[in-house]
Design a protein around this motif. Structure first.
Motif, PDB file in Angstrom:
ATOM      1  N   ASP A   1       1.011  -1.237   0.103  1.00 31.37           N
ATOM      2  CA  ASP A   1       0.142   0.009  -0.023  1.00 31.37           C
ATOM      3  C   ASP A   1       0.889   1.275  -0.040  1.00 31.37           C
ATOM      4  OD1 ASP A   1      -2.544  -1.360   2.050  1.00 31.37           O
ATOM      5  OD2 ASP A   1      -2.238  -1.609   0.085  1.00 31.37           O
ATOM      6  N   GLU A   2       1.979   1.156   0.745  1.00 32.83           N
ATOM      7  CA  GLU A   2       2.955   2.411   0.481  1.00 32.83           C
ATOM      8  C   GLU A   2       3.755   2.368  -0.887  1.00 32.83           C
ATOM      9  OE1 GLU A   2       5.323   2.754   3.892  1.00 32.83           O
ATOM     10  OE2 GLU A   2       3.451   2.434   5.391  1.00 32.83           O
ATOM     11  N   GLN A   3       3.087   2.824  -1.782  1.00 30.38           N
ATOM     12  CA  GLN A   3       3.529   2.583  -3.081  1.00 30.38           C
ATOM     13  C   GLN A   3       4.540   3.706  -3.466  1.00 30.38           C
ATOM     14  OE1 GLN A   3       4.477   0.901  -5.476  1.00 30.38           O
ATOM     15  NE2 GLN A   3       2.512   0.116  -5.922  1.00 30.38           N
ATOM     16  N   PRO A   4       5.776   3.446  -3.580  1.00 30.88           N
ATOM     17  CA  PRO A   4       6.877   4.748  -3.515  1.00 30.88           C
ATOM     18  C   PRO A   4       6.818   5.208  -5.127  1.00 30.88           C
ATOM     19  CG  PRO A   4       7.919   2.705  -3.730  1.00 30.88           C
ATOM     20  CD  PRO A   4       6.584   2.200  -3.528  1.00 30.88           C
TER      21      PRO A   4
ATOM     22  N   ARG B   1       2.606  10.356  -5.523  1.00 28.09           N
ATOM     23  CA  ARG B   1       1.255  10.543  -5.994  1.00 28.09           C
ATOM     24  C   ARG B   1       1.367  11.285  -7.308  1.00 28.09           C
ATOM     25  NH1 ARG B   1      -1.310   6.171  -6.249  1.00 28.09           N
ATOM     26  NH2 ARG B   1       0.923   5.294  -6.096  1.00 28.09           N
TER      27      ARG B   1
ATOM     28  N   PRO C   1      -1.710   1.191  -5.384  1.00 30.87           N
ATOM     29  CA  PRO C   1      -1.479   0.387  -4.269  1.00 30.87           C
ATOM     30  C   PRO C   1      -2.075  -1.131  -4.278  1.00 30.87           C
ATOM     31  CG  PRO C   1      -2.088   2.373  -3.510  1.00 30.87           C
ATOM     32  CD  PRO C   1      -2.095   2.372  -5.071  1.00 30.87           C
TER      33      PRO C   1
END
Length: 449
Positions: free
Chosen positions: A310-313, A373, A414
């Motif tokens: 979920d913590e998409q870099p 984002r 994510p």
């Protein structure tokens, strides 16, 4: 009586008006002379008859009385007296002026001051006298001395640097070279490289892959041709003593505002560093031509992003392909094609943020991993910015080259469960869908004027 009814005889209204005007003009002149910052001195028959307040201060006197009445030569350094008297002798007609001359004056307090003077033969109380305007050169001399000290300091610093520094003119000749550069290049004692071309020195240039590098293909030549500042490139030199040294260099114009400026190249010896494991790892993960991340590294970074959950870099992947690049290689040769790829790589890096990753997949294909984002509008703006950066004409070896790029994009959300290869495939497909039809996007090449 004049036509306007005025009477011109002395004591008449018209004459009185002229006298009043002349007196007003004289008062204004006296006020100007008394307040100007330059000194004014009047002398006749070798003696000073008037000095303004600025001249009093310039000569270190307490009042004009300490100067007026004394011989002019009392205030001129003996070394300058003969030339001064010669200039005075040449002033024979009213209004004639001497050329500006520099000299040293002797002050009343025993000091000296450098000045520039101009003398004019002018009326003074009903007869002719010499009026001299004296400009204080102290501030100018101080500035010149400060500049000389700064230049000497700069030269001393450059001479002591461990980093090599070489200035090369528009014709490819060495204008200056510091001791570190001589040592790194292995220039023998007694050999003066000033005025020589690099190819005339007893060394061979190498590119980052250890292939012979013609001086015309070195980044300094590109800086001279395009004006671009280039940093962090690696090149090598094979010296006359058999040693091979690897260097990390930068090149820029000495004066960016001057289109005819020389280029300055600075470089550090990274031979030991390059031989280290860290350097070997770098070579294994970066493209030797452009210095960008290579295919394996950029896909590894993409795999890391996909595994982040979920913590998409990374939020966006861009696949970039140069339209018509093959035509550049076919028409102009691979050397110019390599230059185009290097410049495109630099422009991509400048157009992206530090957190973004750009890599070269191979050939004329690049992959960009956009960090953070991004909104749809931001994506469109980014694509437009990248294409605009790459579309700027490139000047290489006298050719003006225009290239366009097709850009395909795919979002990373994510929890994205695709593999890196699948993401690359989707971005590739999007890129082909974005390609223009017909001949649009093909490069044009003309000789730059």
């Amino acid at each position: 009586m004049g036509e306007d009814g005025t009477v011109d005889a002395a004591g008449t209204p018209a004459a009185d008006a002229r006298l009043a005007g002349a007196e007003l003009l004289a008062q204004r002149y006296r006020s100007l002379v008394e307040h100007i910052p330059d000194g004014v001195c009047v002398h006749e028959r070798g003696a000073v008859v008037y000095v303004n307040p600025a001249a009093v201060r310039l000569l270190g006197a307490g009042s004009a009385a300490e100067v007026v009445g004394r011989p002019l030569t009392d205030f001129v350094h003996p070394r300058f007296v003969p030339a001064m008297l010669n200039r005075i002798a040449l002033l024979t007609e009213e209004g004639s002026a001497s050329p500006p001359a520099e000299m040293t004056l002797l002050r009343v307090d025993g000091g000296t001051v450098d000045v520039q003077t101009v003398a004019v033969l002018t009326p003074w109380h009903g007869h002719l006298a010499y009026q001299v305007v004296i400009h204080d050169l102290t501030a100018q001399r101080t500035a010149e001395a400060a500049q000389r000290r700064a230049e000497q300091h700069f030269t001393t610093v450059v001479e002591q640097l461990e980093e090599g520094v070489v200035c090369i003119d528009r014709d490819g000749r060495i204008e200056s070279i510091n001791p570190a550069a001589r040592r790194i290049f292995g220039v023998r004692t007694g050999l003066d490289p000033i005025g020589c071309r690099i190819e005339e020195l007893p060394l061979t240039l190498l590119d980052a892959a250890a292939r012979p590098l013609a001086p015309a293909r070195h980044q300094v030549a590109r800086t001279l041709a395009t004006g671009e500042t280039i940093t962090g490139y690696v090149f090598g030199v094979d010296r006359h003593d058999g040693q091979r040294r690897w260097l990390s260099g930068s090149s820029r114009l000495l004066n960016p505002d001057d289109p005819d400026s020389s280029a300055v190249s600075s470089f550090a010896d990274i031979t030991e560093f390059r031989a280290s494991r860290r350097q070997l790892e770098y070579q294994a993960t970066h493209d030797s031509l452009t210095g960008l991340a290579n295919r394996s590294l950029v896909l590894a970074r993409l795999a890391e992003a996909l595994a982040a959950g979920d913590e998409q870099p990374v939020s966006l992947v861009l696949f970039i392909d140069l339209d018509g690049f093959k035509a550049i290689n076919d028409r102009l040769g691979h050397a110019i094609g390599d230059t185009v790829l290097q410049i495109v790589a630099q422009r991509l890096q400048r157009a992206l943020r530090a957190d973004d990753v750009v890599g070269r997949l191979g050939g004329d294909e690049f992959l960009v991993l956009v960090a953070g984002r991004t909104r749809a509008a931001d994506q469109d703006a980014l694509v437009h910015r990248l294409r605009a950066a790459m579309a700027e004409p490139i000047i290489a070896r006298g050719h003006r080259i225009e290239v366009d790029a097709s850009v395909g994009a795919t979002d990373l959300l994510p929890g994205d469960d695709r593999t890196p290869e699948a993401v690359l495939h989707d971005a590739d497909v999007a890129m082909y869908q974005a390609k223009p039809g017909g001949d649009r996007g093909h490069p044009t090449s003309t000789h730059a004027s």
